[in-house]
Every structure is written in structure tokens, then in C-alpha cells.
Design a protein around this motif. Structure first.
Motif, mmCIF file in Angstrom:
data_model
loop_
_atom_site.group_PDB
_atom_site.id
_atom_site.type_symbol
_atom_site.label_atom_id
_atom_site.label_comp_id
_atom_site.label_asym_id
_atom_site.label_seq_id
_atom_site.Cartn_x
_atom_site.Cartn_y
_atom_site.Cartn_z
ATOM 1 N N GLY A 33 7.835 -0.638 2.808
ATOM 2 C CA GLY A 33 6.732 -1.352 2.174
ATOM 3 C C GLY A 33 7.062 -1.682 0.735
ATOM 4 N N PRO A 34 6.285 -2.579 0.130
ATOM 5 C CA PRO A 34 6.618 -3.084 -1.209
ATOM 6 C C PRO A 34 5.990 -2.293 -2.358
ATOM 7 C CG PRO A 34 4.873 -4.405 -0.268
ATOM 8 C CD PRO A 34 5.189 -3.343 0.749
ATOM 9 N N PHE A 35 5.239 -1.235 -2.067
ATOM 10 C CA PHE A 35 4.452 -0.620 -3.138
ATOM 11 C C PHE A 35 5.002 0.700 -3.665
ATOM 12 C CE2 PHE A 35 1.176 -3.181 -0.768
ATOM 13 C CZ PHE A 35 1.140 -4.202 -1.705
ATOM 14 N N ILE A 87 -2.471 -6.497 4.163
ATOM 15 C CA ILE A 87 -1.314 -6.806 3.325
ATOM 16 C C ILE A 87 -1.648 -8.069 2.520
ATOM 17 C CG2 ILE A 87 0.297 -5.724 4.939
ATOM 18 C CD1 ILE A 87 1.076 -8.561 5.849
ATOM 19 N N VAL A 141 2.491 -5.070 10.434
ATOM 20 C CA VAL A 141 3.943 -4.989 10.188
ATOM 21 C C VAL A 141 4.654 -4.110 11.235
ATOM 22 C CG1 VAL A 141 3.557 -5.424 7.735
ATOM 23 C CG2 VAL A 141 3.910 -3.086 8.492
ATOM 24 N N TYR A 188 -3.176 -0.687 -4.023
ATOM 25 C CA TYR A 188 -2.246 0.248 -4.673
ATOM 26 C C TYR A 188 -2.389 0.069 -6.178
ATOM 27 C CZ TYR A 188 -0.062 1.351 -0.247
ATOM 28 O OH TYR A 188 0.155 1.813 1.022
ATOM 29 N N TYR A 196 -6.087 -1.340 5.119
ATOM 30 C CA TYR A 196 -6.132 -2.416 4.107
ATOM 31 C C TYR A 196 -5.297 -3.598 4.601
ATOM 32 C CZ TYR A 196 -1.448 -0.893 2.772
ATOM 33 O OH TYR A 196 -0.118 -0.576 2.807
ATOM 34 N N ASP A 236 8.516 -8.448 7.223
ATOM 35 C CA ASP A 236 7.620 -7.403 7.753
ATOM 36 C C ASP A 236 6.781 -7.931 8.916
ATOM 37 O OD1 ASP A 236 8.496 -5.646 5.776
ATOM 38 O OD2 ASP A 236 6.806 -6.053 4.444
ATOM 39 N N HIS A 284 -2.973 4.785 6.141
ATOM 40 C CA HIS A 284 -1.744 5.599 6.138
ATOM 41 C C HIS A 284 -1.461 6.114 4.742
ATOM 42 C CE1 HIS A 284 -0.484 1.476 5.152
ATOM 43 N NE2 HIS A 284 0.344 2.064 4.311
ATOM 44 N N ARG A 327 -3.338 -3.346 8.023
ATOM 45 C CA ARG A 327 -2.533 -2.177 8.357
ATOM 46 C C ARG A 327 -3.483 -1.002 8.586
ATOM 47 N NH1 ARG A 327 2.425 0.049 6.311
ATOM 48 N NH2 ARG A 327 2.593 0.146 8.574
ATOM 49 N N HIS A 377 1.995 7.050 2.494
ATOM 50 C CA HIS A 377 3.461 6.897 2.469
ATOM 51 C C HIS A 377 4.125 8.173 1.957
ATOM 52 C CE1 HIS A 377 3.807 2.372 2.664
ATOM 53 N NE2 HIS A 377 2.532 2.488 2.328
HETATM 54 C C1 BEZ Z 1 2.645 -0.933 2.938
HETATM 55 O O1 BEZ Z 1 2.352 -0.147 3.796
HETATM 56 O O2 BEZ Z 1 2.488 -0.565 1.790
HETATM 57 C C2 BEZ Z 1 3.119 -2.308 3.314
HETATM 58 C C3 BEZ Z 1 4.144 -2.452 4.216
HETATM 59 C C4 BEZ Z 1 4.569 -3.735 4.544
HETATM 60 C C5 BEZ Z 1 3.975 -4.850 3.972
HETATM 61 C C6 BEZ Z 1 2.944 -4.686 3.061
HETATM 62 C C7 BEZ Z 1 2.501 -3.394 2.733
#
Ligand code: BEZ
Ligand code: FE
Length: 293
Positions: A102-104, A196, A248, A157, A194, A76, A218, A215, A220
Motif C-alpha cells: 500500500g502507499p501509506f 482508496i 486491491v 491516513y 475506507y 493495485d 485492516h 478496502r 498494516h
Molecule cells: C492501503 O491499504 O493502504 C492501500 C493499498 C492499496 C491501495 C491503496 C491503499
């Protein structure tokens, strides 16, 4: 294949791939070896630097488990995830653009009816989200599935907070369906910027590079409908200070929208609300699946 030196080693490694029966694997590995060797020559990689890289990748592996994927985080922050997303999800002009997954994201989020409060107790200022899912011809897409997930006001998250009895409580995430007119609406919380996860080797790398881990705020979304290409995207909050330095590299101008502040009064759900709240209006335009065109 003896007495190889810095001028002949690359050709020897490439020749060693000639017996690979998987044509795609041979293509990918040939290019990888060429670029890797060119990189080492370009920077005149020292033995200490080579070993520092080995130590770094070892640390990335050690911190990775089924909850934390430091390799994806590395991809990322190097822009590789966004590059792969962009080159595999080009949409016709007029369709909503994709961005990183993203990982969440988690499978099995709660299902809601339109109008529900998907925050489920997550901390943050109330936000009412509304929109439509349309196709490129402007026709509504009824019964599309809208999956939404976001961080709380502290930038966490739900999956990042320890589980009680091994069971995570789903907060600020859920899925619902568009109505006959392609409309969806739900209540959640205001998206905030927030960082990462940056307490591991990728965070140390960002620090060494003089980069921040933030970041922009946003929300998702994953939007799916029969006969349409799945859309994985975010909506970013206009005015956020990190829009032009997303850690990212996921921001696209077409995905930036206004979160409109409102004083206490009557909320869009028709109920009195005693705190200030926000509204976000955003329409998604899906591409019809190629086979269905
Ligand atoms: C996210 O937006 O949730 C995210 C995307 C890439 C790396 C970490 C978090
Ligand atoms: Fe996110």
C-alpha cells in the motif's frame, strides 16, 4: 525490415531486441511485446481505443507526484501488485502470509514502548492490540520490530491530511519492539473500511467498470527481526462487508481476525475506560531467513 504488416510486425519487433546485452531485460521485453501484440489482436483494438488508453495513461502520469502514486494504484486495482507480492513472498506453511504494502507506509514513524497509545490523537474507538512474534518452531522472537499503521475512523491516513508547517503529525502509526518473550501490545483505534483514493483516473476507471473503491477494515504491519524474512502484511477485521470484494485483492483468510467489542470498564492496560473499546489478538509467525537456515 520494410513493408511490415499485421502478420509480420510482432516478429520484427522481437528481432529488434536481439542486440540487448541485458539478458533479463531482453526476456522481460520479449514477453511484454508478445503479450501486448496478442492483446491488441485479441480485442481488435481500434485507433480510438488506442488513443483513449494513451490519454488515460497520460492522466495517470499527470496526477502522480511524490505524495500520490497513481501508477501503483492502477497496478493495485488490476491485481498486479498482489500477484507480484504473492509470487515473490511465498512462505512455508504455518508462516503468516504477506499482502500488499500500500502507499501509506512512511519511513521515520515514531518509536513507542509496549503499552503506548500509538493513535496519538487519531479519531476512532479505542482498540488494544496484543500478540506475539514466533518462528515456525513456535519459539518467541524477542526484540522484533513491529511497525503498524492504519486509517482513522473517517478512512484517512495521517499522511493524507495537509501538513502544518510542512511537518506531518504521525497519527495511528509507529514502531515498537517485542519483549524477551516475543510479546507486543499497544493501544490504537478501531480499523474501519475506507475507499482508496478515487478522485483521479483510476477512480474513473473503477466507475466505468462498475467497481467500488473500498478496502475492508485492516491494520498494516511490517515485522522485521534479525535472521528472519521481513513480513509485510495486514490483519483484516472479521465481518467486514468488503472482505470478498477488496478493491486491491489483498485479503487472505489467514489474515482475518476478530476485533472483540467490550463495554466500558477496566481496559487491558489496567486503567478505567469510560467508552466501549475493542481488543485484537494476533500472532505473527516469521520464516527464518534462507541464508540463516
Ligand atoms: C492501503 O491499504 O493502504 C492501500 C493499498 C492499496 C491501495 C491503496 C491503499
Ligand atoms: Fe490500508
Amino acid at each position: 525490415m520494410r513493408n511490415l504488416n499485421e502478420d509480420t510486425i510482432t516478429q520484427a519487433v522481437l528481432a529488434s531486441l536481439s542486440g540487448c546485452g541485458d539478458a533479463r531485460l531482453r526476456t522481460v521485453m520479449t514477453s511484454l511485446v508478445q503479450h501486448l501484440h496478442a492483446f491488441a489482436r485479441d480485442v481488435k483494438l481500434s485507433e480510438d481505443e488506442w488513443f483513449a488508453a494513451i490519454r488515460f495513461l497520460t492522466a495517470v502520469g499527470h496526477i502522480t507526484d511524490d505524495k500520490r502514486q497513481e501508477f501503483i494504484l492502477l497496478s493495485d486495482v488490476l491485481g498486479l501488485s498482489m500477484l507480484v507480492t504473492a509470487q515473490n513472498n511465498a512462505k512455508p506453511a504455518g508462516c503468516t502470509e504477506s499482502t500488499v504494502f500500500g502507499p501509506f507506509y512512511v519511513e521515520g514513524s515514531p518509536g513507542y514502548e509496549n503499552g503506548a497509545d500509538i493513535s496519538n490523537g487519531a479519531q476512532g474507538q479505542p482498540c488494544f492490540v496484543r500478540g506475539r512474534v514466533l518462528d515456525l518452531a513456535g519459539m518467541p522472537v524477542p526484540h522484533a520490530s513491529i511497525e503498524a499503521w492504519q486509517a482513522d475512523e473517517c478512512g484517512h491516513y495521517d499522511v493524507q491530511t495537509p501538513a502544518c508547517d510542512g511537518e506531518h503529525v504521525h497519527r495511528a502509526r509507529g514502531h515498537l519492539r517485542t519483549d524477551d518473550d516475543g510479546r507486543f501490545w499497544f493501544r490504537s483505534i478501531l480499523a474501519e473500511p475506507y475507499p482508496i483514493p478515487h478522485d483521479g483516473p483510476v477512480g474513473a476507471m473503477l466507475e466505468a467498470l462498475g467497481r467500488h473503491p473500498w478496502r475492508p477494515a485492516h491494520l498494516h504491519f511490517m515485522v522485521t527481526a534479525p535472521g528472519c524474512e521481513t513480513l509485510i502484511t495486514h490483519v483484516f477485521r472479521n465481518g467486514d462487508r468488503y472482505l470478498d470484494s477488496d478493491a486491491v485483492f489483498g485479503v487472505r483468510s489467514t489474515l482475518v481476525a476478530d476485533w472483540v467489542p467490550h463495554p466500558p470498564g477496566i481496559a487491558p492496560d489496567g486503567k478505567p475506560i469510560e467508552t466501549p473499546y475493542y481488543t485484537l489478538d494476533f500472532d505473527f509467525v516469521l520464516s527464518r531467513a534462507r541464508e540463516a537456515q
